[in-house]
Design a protein around this motif. Structure first.
Motif, PDB file in Angstrom:
ATOM      1  N   ASN A 144       0.820  -1.202   0.000  1.00 24.81           N
ATOM      2  CA  ASN A 144       0.000   0.000   0.000  1.00 24.81           C
ATOM      3  C   ASN A 144       0.859   1.259   0.000  1.00 24.81           C
ATOM      4  O   ASN A 144       2.005   1.242   0.435  1.00 24.81           O
ATOM      5  CB  ASN A 144      -0.916   0.009   1.235  1.00 24.81           C
ATOM      6  CG  ASN A 144      -1.955  -1.090   1.155  1.00 24.81           C
ATOM      7  OD1 ASN A 144      -2.577  -1.298   0.126  1.00 24.81           O
ATOM      8  ND2 ASN A 144      -2.136  -1.815   2.238  1.00 24.81           N
ATOM      9  N   TYR A 145       0.271   2.352  -0.475  1.00 29.18           N
ATOM     10  CA  TYR A 145       0.971   3.634  -0.484  1.00 29.18           C
ATOM     11  C   TYR A 145       0.728   4.387   0.820  1.00 29.18           C
ATOM     12  O   TYR A 145       0.248   5.511   0.846  1.00 29.18           O
ATOM     13  CB  TYR A 145       0.565   4.460  -1.708  1.00 29.18           C
ATOM     14  CG  TYR A 145       1.352   4.057  -2.935  1.00 29.18           C
ATOM     15  CD1 TYR A 145       2.663   4.446  -3.091  1.00 29.18           C
ATOM     16  CD2 TYR A 145       0.782   3.250  -3.911  1.00 29.18           C
ATOM     17  CE1 TYR A 145       3.401   4.058  -4.203  1.00 29.18           C
ATOM     18  CE2 TYR A 145       1.503   2.862  -5.031  1.00 29.18           C
ATOM     19  CZ  TYR A 145       2.812   3.277  -5.171  1.00 29.18           C
ATOM     20  OH  TYR A 145       3.537   2.884  -6.269  1.00 29.18           O
ATOM     21  N   THR A 146       1.071   3.710   1.920  1.00 33.80           N
ATOM     22  CA  THR A 146       1.070   4.338   3.244  1.00 33.80           C
ATOM     23  C   THR A 146       2.540   4.497   3.638  1.00 33.80           C
ATOM     24  O   THR A 146       3.421   3.993   2.942  1.00 33.80           O
ATOM     25  CB  THR A 146       0.371   3.430   4.277  1.00 33.80           C
ATOM     26  OG1 THR A 146       1.078   2.170   4.331  1.00 33.80           O
ATOM     27  CG2 THR A 146      -1.092   3.186   3.913  1.00 33.80           C
ATOM     28  N   VAL A 147       2.793   5.173   4.750  1.00 31.27           N
ATOM     29  CA  VAL A 147       4.178   5.334   5.195  1.00 31.27           C
ATOM     30  C   VAL A 147       4.820   3.972   5.405  1.00 31.27           C
ATOM     31  O   VAL A 147       5.936   3.704   4.941  1.00 31.27           O
ATOM     32  CB  VAL A 147       4.236   6.183   6.487  1.00 31.27           C
ATOM     33  CG1 VAL A 147       5.648   6.213   7.048  1.00 31.27           C
ATOM     34  CG2 VAL A 147       3.746   7.599   6.221  1.00 31.27           C
ATOM     35  N   GLU A 148       4.097   3.074   6.089  1.00 32.71           N
ATOM     36  CA  GLU A 148       4.641   1.736   6.356  1.00 32.71           C
ATOM     37  C   GLU A 148       4.783   0.919   5.080  1.00 32.71           C
ATOM     38  O   GLU A 148       5.750   0.194   4.899  1.00 32.71           O
ATOM     39  CB  GLU A 148       3.765   0.979   7.359  1.00 32.71           C
ATOM     40  CG  GLU A 148       3.709   1.582   8.734  1.00 32.71           C
ATOM     41  CD  GLU A 148       2.583   2.596   8.894  1.00 32.71           C
ATOM     42  OE1 GLU A 148       1.923   2.946   7.871  1.00 32.71           O
ATOM     43  OE2 GLU A 148       2.374   3.066  10.026  1.00 32.71           O
ATOM     44  N   GLY A 149       3.784   1.029   4.191  1.00 31.86           N
ATOM     45  CA  GLY A 149       3.830   0.296   2.933  1.00 31.86           C
ATOM     46  C   GLY A 149       4.982   0.739   2.052  1.00 31.86           C
ATOM     47  O   GLY A 149       5.653  -0.077   1.415  1.00 31.86           O
ATOM     48  N   GLU A 150       5.227   2.056   2.023  1.00 28.57           N
ATOM     49  CA  GLU A 150       6.347   2.596   1.248  1.00 28.57           C
ATOM     50  C   GLU A 150       7.683   2.137   1.834  1.00 28.57           C
ATOM     51  O   GLU A 150       8.594   1.761   1.101  1.00 28.57           O
ATOM     52  CB  GLU A 150       6.293   4.124   1.248  1.00 28.57           C
ATOM     53  CG  GLU A 150       5.236   4.694   0.331  1.00 28.57           C
ATOM     54  CD  GLU A 150       5.688   4.681  -1.120  1.00 28.57           C
ATOM     55  OE1 GLU A 150       6.314   5.631  -1.600  1.00 28.57           O
ATOM     56  OE2 GLU A 150       5.417   3.659  -1.780  1.00 28.57           O
ATOM     57  N   ALA A 151       7.788   2.181   3.170  1.00 31.62           N
ATOM     58  CA  ALA A 151       9.025   1.743   3.827  1.00 31.62           C
ATOM     59  C   ALA A 151       9.271   0.262   3.556  1.00 31.62           C
ATOM     60  O   ALA A 151      10.410  -0.158   3.304  1.00 31.62           O
ATOM     61  CB  ALA A 151       8.950   2.002   5.334  1.00 31.62           C
TER      62      ALA A 151
END
Length: 199
Positions: A144-151
């Motif tokens: 997902n394009y969330t902070v966690e998903g991007e990380a």
């Protein structure tokens, strides 16, 4: 006045569900005991059964009743493409598009150090083994394009690229049928940055 111990235990058990606080758990417990005892029995039986028979696919890590899930067992999938998703629900959504014909790996979460979720908790060793099986040529990161998903995507891409694998990331941008005036500025900016040539 306190509730009976068995009811208190039910309330506490319901609180393990995401987004369910003490009041919601109490309302659910009251409803199941007062209005839907047969439903409560069915829920208990289904939960017991699922805990007995549902495990993880040995290849893609999604939930399965078999050692290898039906998707991994299908011989019409492209074994050179491996799509990495966070959860089984993401896999199901991608399958509904009928566009991706490769295979999958389900992380069962995303990196979140604040929540104590590191590389081990999202099965990165298993992913690395799968991606380096000598058959996979490209890994598509569909977190997902969330902070966690991007990380998570960044961390995985660094690991895989250092091992010589081709890594791609799903695009993001305007939704189908969406109107520019109603789209948030972050999504619009990303759509502009990831523009492509018209053929």
């Amino acid at each position: 006045m306190r509730n009976p111990p068995a009811l208190e235990q039910l309330v506490e058990s319901l609180r393990c569900l995401p987004g369910v606080g003490p009041k919601s758990a109490l309302r659910m417990a009251y409803h199941l005991l007062q209005r839907d005892r047969s439903g409560a029995g069915g829920l208990a039986q289904a939960l017991h059964n699922a805990l007995q028979v549902v495990t993880h696919c040995s290849l893609c890590n999604t939930f399965s009743e078999d050692i290898v899930c039906p998707l991994c067992a299908a011989d019409n999938r492209d074994p050179t493409l491996l799509c990495v998703v966070e959860m089984p629900t993401d896999l199901m959504m991608l399958e509904q598009t009928r566009v991706f014909q490769g295979r999958y790996f389900v992380l069962m979460g995303k990196l979140s150090p604040l929540d104590g979720i590191g590389p081990k908790e999202i099965h990165l060793e298993k992913l690395l083994k799968r991606a380096q099986d000598g058959v996979v040529e490209e890994v598509v990161l569909a977190t997902n394009y969330t902070v966690e998903g991007e990380a998570t995507a960044h961390y995985i891409s660094e690991l895989l690229r250092s091992r010589g694998l081709k890594v791609s990331r799903i695009a993001r941008g305007l939704p189908m049928g969406g109107e520019i005036e109603h789209v948030d500025s972050g999504t619009l900016a990303q759509a502009l940055m990831e523009r492509r040539s018209v053929r």
